[in-house]
Structures are given as C-alpha cells and as structure tokens.
Design a protein around this motif. Structure first.
Motif, mmCIF file in Angstrom:
data_model
loop_
_atom_site.group_PDB
_atom_site.id
_atom_site.type_symbol
_atom_site.label_atom_id
_atom_site.label_comp_id
_atom_site.label_asym_id
_atom_site.label_seq_id
_atom_site.Cartn_x
_atom_site.Cartn_y
_atom_site.Cartn_z
ATOM 1 N N MET A 2 0.602 -1.451 0.042
ATOM 2 C CA MET A 2 0.124 0.062 0.001
ATOM 3 C C MET A 2 0.919 1.265 -0.072
ATOM 4 O O MET A 2 0.449 2.553 0.300
ATOM 5 N N ARG B 283 -5.642 -5.100 -6.189
ATOM 6 C CA ARG B 283 -5.270 -4.257 -4.940
ATOM 7 C C ARG B 283 -6.461 -3.907 -3.919
ATOM 8 O O ARG B 283 -7.524 -3.830 -4.370
ATOM 9 N N ARG B 284 -6.163 -3.921 -2.839
ATOM 10 C CA ARG B 284 -7.196 -3.596 -1.874
ATOM 11 C C ARG B 284 -7.851 -2.275 -2.044
ATOM 12 O O ARG B 284 -9.054 -2.250 -1.845
ATOM 13 N N ILE B 285 -6.931 -1.159 -2.337
ATOM 14 C CA ILE B 285 -7.534 -0.068 -2.495
ATOM 15 C C ILE B 285 -6.986 0.532 -3.853
ATOM 16 O O ILE B 285 -5.826 0.508 -4.185
ATOM 17 N N SER C 270 -7.329 3.982 -6.587
ATOM 18 C CA SER C 270 -7.777 5.419 -6.817
ATOM 19 C C SER C 270 -8.530 5.375 -8.283
ATOM 20 O O SER C 270 -8.353 4.648 -9.106
ATOM 21 N N ASN D 258 -13.664 -5.955 -7.690
ATOM 22 C CA ASN D 258 -12.921 -5.615 -6.703
ATOM 23 C C ASN D 258 -13.627 -4.491 -6.041
ATOM 24 O O ASN D 258 -14.046 -3.315 -6.675
ATOM 25 N N GLY E 19 -12.982 -2.532 -3.751
ATOM 26 C CA GLY E 19 -12.046 -1.440 -3.156
ATOM 27 C C GLY E 19 -11.806 -0.447 -4.266
ATOM 28 O O GLY E 19 -11.011 0.512 -3.929
ATOM 29 N N ALA F 26 -12.027 2.371 -7.090
ATOM 30 C CA ALA F 26 -13.210 3.487 -7.201
ATOM 31 C C ALA F 26 -13.025 4.128 -8.925
ATOM 32 O O ALA F 26 -12.211 3.771 -9.264
#
Length: 494
Positions: free
Chosen positions: A256, A281-283, A285, A307, A309, A311
């Motif tokens: 991360m 990936r967990r987050i 953008s 996923n 997470g 956006a």
C-alpha cells in the motif's frame, strides 16, 4: 627606422614618430590622409582612428630584420633615446606589416616614445586596447545510450536529449541475499536510533546488490518490503519494474506504500500479468482505475469490476459501459456493483440478458411523490404536458408493417421516434412491458398482447411490479440517450 643614401654615400637614419607611423598606416590601408607639410615635425596631430571590433590584435613578435647593404651592416647603429628592453621602431612596423594578411586592415600598434627634441613634444595618444570578438561556445551533446550516434547532437533543433542508463549484468552471488536482508534491517530501524546518512548508504548499497541476488532471495526481499511502513521509493520502484512477476507481483498486489504515479507508469507498459495483479489491490484510486481501463484487457477489467475497493470516475464508468456492451462477461459485475449509477444501468439495459434486465428494474427504479413532481416538471420543460395515451392505436399494431411499429410505440409512450424504434426492434419483452405500462394499459389489455409471446408469464410478473412512475423514469433516460440530450449525453456518446 629607414635609411637613405645621400650623395656622400653614407646612410642617414630617420626616426619614425607617431605621426609618420599613422601616415604609413593610412598608406597601407588605402585611405587618403589630409595634406601634410613637408616637415613631419610640425605636422598637426590627426584624430585617433576608431578601433573597429573586427580588427585583430597585433603581437610584436621579433623577427629577423631584412638584410641591409654591407656598408650599413658594419657600421655601428646610431644611439636612440629609447629603453634597451623595447625593440626598435622599425622592427615593430616591419613585423606589423609582415604579420597582417594582404586583404586585412592593419591594426594600430602602440607608438614608440620619441627622441628628445627641442621642439615641444606632441600630445600623447591614448592607448586603445584591441577588441577581440568572443569565440562562440562549443556545445557538445553526449548520449549515454550505447551506439546512439550523434544524430540528436547534430540536429540544430534538438533541445532535449533523453538519457537512458542500462544496468550492466553482474554475476549472481549466493551471499548477496544475506547482505541485502542485513541492509534492509538498517533501513527499517527507527529514525531515533539511526542517522539519515546511514539509511541512505544502506539503501544505495542494497540497490547495487539487487542485480547479483538470486531469484529466491529477491522474492523474499519483495515480500518483506510489502510489510514495511515506509520503504525506500527507489527500492520499491526498482522491484515493481522487474520483469519477473515473482519479484514485482507481491508489491503490485499487496504493497500500500507504492505511489499511484509509479503504478500508472507500470500500467502503461501493458503487461497482462502485472495489470491483473494491480486490479486486485485492496484500494484502487480513480486515476489508477482509469489507467487500467485504458489497457482494454478483459481479464484485468473483470478483476477490477469485481474489486469492491476500486473507485471509478463517471467518465470511467461510461467507458466501461461501452466495453461491456461488446463483452458480456463484464455486464454482470458492472450492473451488480454497489456504486454503479442508475444512468449506467439504464444505458446498458439494451445489451443485458433477461435475468439482468429484471435485476435492473427491481434495483434502480423506485416510486415516490417527489419522483412524480420531478417527472411533471420534466414534461413541462419539454413543452409536452402529460396526457393520456390513445389506446386505439393498439389495434393498428397487428396490421402495421414492422418498420412503422416504432411510431406507434413512440406515440403511446410519449417519447421520441428513436426510442420508439428501439422498443419495436428489441427482441426481449421487457422494453415493451415498460412502454405499455407507461401508456396506462390495464393488466387485461397487457395480457391480451403478452399472451402471444412465449415468456408471457414472466412479462406479466414484471408488469405487476412496475408502477407508472417507474416506467416513466426508465423511458425518460432512454429518451435522453436516444436524443443525445441531458447531462450524460456528451459522455455517453464519447
């Protein structure tokens, strides 16, 4: 000096003064000086010539004087009132003439001191320093790329030269992994117990060891960097750009602390294995999501849509809608996402199978008093107030040609001709059910039309769950998309 032979045969030496030197200079340059009296001593002082920038400085380098007659060579020279360290005046004049090219204008030299005379000495001439034009600077362009040549350097318009450094291959060292982990321990020490210079030296030393580390040691190093709170960005960038997925994969999927700029740069390389890992990936953008969508890799987009997470921006959503229209495997993940806007689902409705169409009707449509007011204001703004549909047009559907059915549906549902044609051409019965519900048909009237289809019972169930406002909301978005109006028209058509 110059000499002359009078009648007695003895040479007479004549001292060259500053005035006679200027006259000689004008004579050599081809200029015509002003008329002078016979006596050079009483000659008035001419104005000092202007020194031009292109004149070259003359260096008084002693040269061999020209040979004189034997009678002059054996005579002792007459003494002059000049310092012994200065060369004779005639040498300066002869050297200046000999050093100048034929086409060049002779430069002005410093006049020698005159001999002592009873007459008043002429006014001193101010010395003028020769002006030398500066030599243009030499620009040397070098390239660090092997065998790059001098093409970029020889181009007059080359303003920027890209330098690429290729790391030299080094032999593998089995002990390099142990040293690397020891250096990583130093880098992971808290700032209170270590100095920045120590951590920087350990980081640079570790970067030098990476080309010599075995694959197993590199994989363990990457896994350990993933759990560090603030690893070196140079080290992270070096590992994620490694061509071996065993080394770069753990950081691309789990770390991360990697900057989005570095991840976007890796996504631009269009490596399918790395793209799929980054999509997990967990987050994620919105900027990274847009970079992954730009790759048009179906497996990457599938991982990205699944996923939770990730956006997305509204522009990315519309681009996913256009891609999903040609790849059915992406339709269910896109429609079932928790952050999918209703206009996206309504636009994708035409490409969805029956199961997903019914899911869209049940999830994205609602009814309330506020929605009724908004629909009324929308109809008034279009200049077409709400009115009851002419149900007598239903009888014309059986005798109307297939190409003219769209006009009847458009008049029944109070939508544009483009939307009516799309309803008539749709093979599923969901769009027809929505249009007839908005036209105000009763269940008996709809059942008489739906019984002619094989999926009559399923369509009747949809007709029962729909309300008038729900049907009007869906038709409104379809009509906006067909007419290319509304806030999403430009994005949907891009």
């Amino acid at each position: 000096m110059s000499s002359a032979q009078p009648e007695d045969g003895l040479p007479v030496r004549r001292v060259i003064t500053a005035d006679s030197f200027r006259a000689l200079k004008f004579k050599l340059s081809g200029a015509r000086p002003a008329a002078a009296p016979a006596d050079p001593v009483s000659l008035p002082q001419p104005p000092a010539p202007q020194v031009l920038p292109q004149e070259r400085p003359v260096l008084a380098v002693p040269v061999e004087p020209p040979a004189e007659p034997e009678t002059v060579a054996h005579e002792p020279p007459a003494p002059l009132d000049v310092p012994e360290e200065e060369p004779p005046a005639e040498l300066i004049v002869e050297n200046a003439v000999a050093a100048m090219p034929e086409a060049a204008e002779p430069a002005e030299a410093e006049p020698p001191a005159e001999a002592a005379r009873p007459e008043p000495a002429p006014e001193p001439v101010p010395e003028t320093a020769p002006v030398v034009a500066p030599e243009p600077p030499r620009v040397e362009a070098q390239s660090s790329v092997p065998n790059a040549g001098t093409t970029a350097a020889s181009s007059p318009s080359a303003g920027f030269i890209e330098r690429r450094v290729v790391e030299r291959p080094q032999p593998e060292d089995p002990e390099a992994g142990k040293r690397a982990h020891a250096l990583l321990d130093i880098m992971a020490m808290p700032t209170v117990g270590s100095l920045p210079q120590e951590r920087a030296l350990a980081n640079d030393t570790l970067l030098r060891l990476i080309p010599r580390m075995p694959l197993k040691s590199l994989r363990h190093l990457a896994e350990r960097v993933c759990v560090m709170e603030s690893p070196s960005q140079l080290l992270v960038r070096r590992l994620i750009n490694d061509s071996r997925i065993e080394v770069s994969g753990p950081l691309l999927e789990q770390a991360m602390t990697v900057d989005d700029s570095d991840l976007i740069a890796v996504a631009a390389s269009n490596n399918p294995a790395k793209l799929k890992l980054m999509a997990r990936r967990r987050i994620i953008s919105p900027a990274l999501s847009e970079a992954l969508i730009r790759s048009n890799h179906v497996e990457t987009l599938l991982n990205l849509l699944r996923n939770p997470g990730a956006a997305f921006s509204i522009e990315s959503m519309w681009r996913l809608t256009r891609i999903a229209a040609g790849h059915p495997v992406l339709q269910a993940p896109l429609v079932t996402r928790h952050d999918t806007p209703s206009p996206i689902a309504f636009q994708l409705f035409w490409q969805l199978p029956s199961e997903l169409r019914r899911y869209v009707l049940s999830r994205f449509l609602t009814d309330s008093e506020t929605i009724s007011k908004i629909l009324t204001m929308n109809a008034e703004s279009d200049g077409a107030p709400r009115k009851h549909a002419d149900h007598s047009l239903l009888s014309e559907l059986e005798v109307t040609a297939p190409g003219e059915a769209g006009a009847i549906y458009a008049e029944l549902a109070h939508v544009g001709r483009e939307t009516g044609d799309r309803i008539a051409e749709d093979q599923g019965g969901e769009a027809l059910t929505v249009a007839l519900k908005a036209a105000g048909l009763t269940r008996a009237q709809f059942g008489a039309i739906a019984d002619k289809r094989a999926d009559a019972e399923a369509l009747k169930a949809i007709f029962d769950t729909l309300s008038f406002n729900k049907a009007r909301v869906l038709l409104t978005y379809w009509d906006w998309a067909a007419r290319r109006t509304g806030p999403y028209a430009r994005i949907a058509a891009a």
